[in-house]
Scaffold this motif. Structure first.
Motif, PDB file in Angstrom:
ATOM      1  N   ASP A 265     -14.424 -22.680  16.823  1.00 54.90           N
ATOM      2  CA  ASP A 265     -13.059 -23.191  16.657  1.00 54.90           C
ATOM      3  C   ASP A 265     -12.406 -22.586  15.415  1.00 54.90           C
ATOM      4  O   ASP A 265     -12.770 -22.940  14.287  1.00 54.90           O
ATOM      5  N   PRO A 266     -11.419 -21.709  15.610  1.00 45.95           N
ATOM      6  CA  PRO A 266     -10.733 -21.094  14.465  1.00 45.95           C
ATOM      7  C   PRO A 266     -10.076 -22.125  13.536  1.00 45.95           C
ATOM      8  O   PRO A 266      -9.946 -21.877  12.339  1.00 45.95           O
ATOM      9  N   ALA A 267      -9.699 -23.272  14.061  1.00 45.19           N
ATOM     10  CA  ALA A 267      -9.090 -24.306  13.228  1.00 45.19           C
ATOM     11  C   ALA A 267     -10.097 -24.841  12.210  1.00 45.19           C
ATOM     12  O   ALA A 267      -9.737 -25.144  11.066  1.00 45.19           O
ATOM     13  N   VAL A 268     -11.353 -24.950  12.611  1.00 46.08           N
ATOM     14  CA  VAL A 268     -12.399 -25.407  11.689  1.00 46.08           C
ATOM     15  C   VAL A 268     -12.589 -24.361  10.593  1.00 46.08           C
ATOM     16  O   VAL A 268     -12.685 -24.694   9.409  1.00 46.08           O
ATOM     17  N   LYS A 269     -12.612 -23.105  10.991  1.00 46.43           N
ATOM     18  CA  LYS A 269     -12.760 -22.017  10.022  1.00 46.43           C
ATOM     19  C   LYS A 269     -11.610 -22.043   9.009  1.00 46.43           C
ATOM     20  O   LYS A 269     -11.833 -21.909   7.801  1.00 46.43           O
ATOM     21  N   GLU A 270     -10.408 -22.247   9.495  1.00 45.30           N
ATOM     22  CA  GLU A 270      -9.242 -22.307   8.609  1.00 45.30           C
ATOM     23  C   GLU A 270      -9.352 -23.504   7.664  1.00 45.30           C
ATOM     24  O   GLU A 270      -9.048 -23.404   6.476  1.00 45.30           O
TER      25      GLU A 270
ATOM     26  N   THR B 295     -27.173 -28.398   8.339  1.00 47.15           N
ATOM     27  CA  THR B 295     -25.724 -28.513   8.131  1.00 47.15           C
ATOM     28  C   THR B 295     -25.083 -27.133   8.131  1.00 47.15           C
ATOM     29  O   THR B 295     -24.013 -26.935   8.728  1.00 47.15           O
ATOM     30  N   TYR B 296     -25.729 -26.177   7.478  1.00 50.12           N
ATOM     31  CA  TYR B 296     -25.212 -24.799   7.455  1.00 50.12           C
ATOM     32  C   TYR B 296     -25.024 -24.296   8.886  1.00 50.12           C
ATOM     33  O   TYR B 296     -23.958 -23.793   9.248  1.00 50.12           O
ATOM     34  N   ASN B 297     -26.065 -24.443   9.697  1.00 54.41           N
ATOM     35  CA  ASN B 297     -25.994 -23.956  11.081  1.00 54.41           C
ATOM     36  C   ASN B 297     -24.933 -24.696  11.886  1.00 54.41           C
ATOM     37  O   ASN B 297     -24.204 -24.093  12.677  1.00 54.41           O
ATOM     38  N   LYS B 298     -24.848 -25.990  11.684  1.00 52.03           N
ATOM     39  CA  LYS B 298     -23.868 -26.791  12.408  1.00 52.03           C
ATOM     40  C   LYS B 298     -22.438 -26.351  12.065  1.00 52.03           C
ATOM     41  O   LYS B 298     -21.606 -26.169  12.957  1.00 52.03           O
ATOM     42  N   VAL B 299     -22.177 -26.157  10.787  1.00 52.49           N
ATOM     43  CA  VAL B 299     -20.842 -25.741  10.357  1.00 52.49           C
ATOM     44  C   VAL B 299     -20.542 -24.325  10.848  1.00 52.49           C
ATOM     45  O   VAL B 299     -19.438 -24.052  11.334  1.00 52.49           O
ATOM     46  N   ARG B 300     -21.506 -23.422  10.753  1.00 55.83           N
ATOM     47  CA  ARG B 300     -21.293 -22.038  11.221  1.00 55.83           C
ATOM     48  C   ARG B 300     -20.972 -22.021  12.716  1.00 55.83           C
ATOM     49  O   ARG B 300     -20.080 -21.281  13.152  1.00 55.83           O
TER      50      ARG B 300
ATOM     51  N   LEU C 187     -18.634 -32.610  13.863  1.00 56.15           N
ATOM     52  CA  LEU C 187     -18.694 -32.115  12.491  1.00 56.15           C
ATOM     53  C   LEU C 187     -17.929 -33.096  11.609  1.00 56.15           C
ATOM     54  O   LEU C 187     -16.782 -33.441  11.900  1.00 56.15           O
ATOM     55  N   THR C 188     -18.568 -33.539  10.525  1.00 60.29           N
ATOM     56  CA  THR C 188     -17.926 -34.524   9.659  1.00 60.29           C
ATOM     57  C   THR C 188     -17.194 -33.842   8.500  1.00 60.29           C
ATOM     58  O   THR C 188     -17.489 -32.685   8.158  1.00 60.29           O
ATOM     59  N   GLU C 189     -16.298 -34.576   7.905  1.00 59.38           N
ATOM     60  CA  GLU C 189     -15.561 -34.088   6.725  1.00 59.38           C
ATOM     61  C   GLU C 189     -16.548 -33.799   5.593  1.00 59.38           C
ATOM     62  O   GLU C 189     -16.418 -32.796   4.887  1.00 59.38           O
ATOM     63  N   GLU C 190     -17.536 -34.655   5.430  1.00 56.64           N
ATOM     64  CA  GLU C 190     -18.538 -34.475   4.377  1.00 56.64           C
ATOM     65  C   GLU C 190     -19.296 -33.160   4.557  1.00 56.64           C
ATOM     66  O   GLU C 190     -19.551 -32.446   3.586  1.00 56.64           O
TER      67      GLU C 190
END
Length: 167
Positions: free
Chosen positions: A139-144, A128-133, A28-31
């Motif tokens: 990973d809770p850190a990504v959610k945070e 991208t939506y699906n990848k981020v979800r 997952l990228t920052e962008e």
């Protein structure tokens, strides 16, 4: 009012978007996170706008005379005896029903708006939506991190609005 925000967050989980072929191991990228957070911030701003309109409808409704009477009718709504007890007029019932119809429609409008943002490849895109979800669920850190980005964008937007109001 809290229901509207809760509704938006629940809708995030409910919207099903066709997943495009994508490698699950892809990083997952920052962008991608920023694009997702921007979409979230837009949806929350949309909800806030609808909430403000709803509040104005209630406060400015001459038939109901404001929020207190609206809440009184809301508490009795669906019970003819209680409506008679509080002496709700037909005009008040009609005004209340109009406001309720607006409130009921908000959920569908938010879902439609959000789906449009998700499906727009320039705004976010379904892949991208699906990848981020997936990453947020895994990973809770990504959610945070996403939540922090959304908060940052909202604070930036509020600062921009305050600055433009001062001018």
């Amino acid at each position: 009012m809290k229901k509207l925000f809760l509704l938006a967050f629940l809708m995030l989980g409910m919207i099903s978007v066709q997943s495009y072929a994508q490698d699950e191991s892809e990083e997952l990228t920052e962008e991608e996170m920023v694009k997702y957070a921007a979409m979230e911030a837009k949806v929350q701003a949309f909800i806030k706008e609808k909430q403000t309109t709803m509040e104005e409808m209630i406060k400015e409704n001459e038939t109901l005379g404001g929020g207190a009477r609206y809440n009184e009718i809301k508490g009795a709504w669906g019970n003819d005896e209680k409506l008679a007890e509080i002496e709700a007029t037909e005009e008040e019932k009609e005004a209340f029903a109009e406001i309720q119809a607006y409130i009921d429609a908000i959920g569908d409008e938010v879902k439609e708006y959000m789906t449009g943002l998700i499906m727009d490849a320039e705004v976010l895109g379904a892949a991208t939506y699906n990848k981020v979800r997936r990453a947020m669920n895994a990973d809770p850190a990504v959610k945070e991190q996403i939540n922090n980005l959304v908060a940052e964008l909202q604070n930036q937007e509020e600062g921009d609005e305050a600055e433009s109001e001062e001018k």
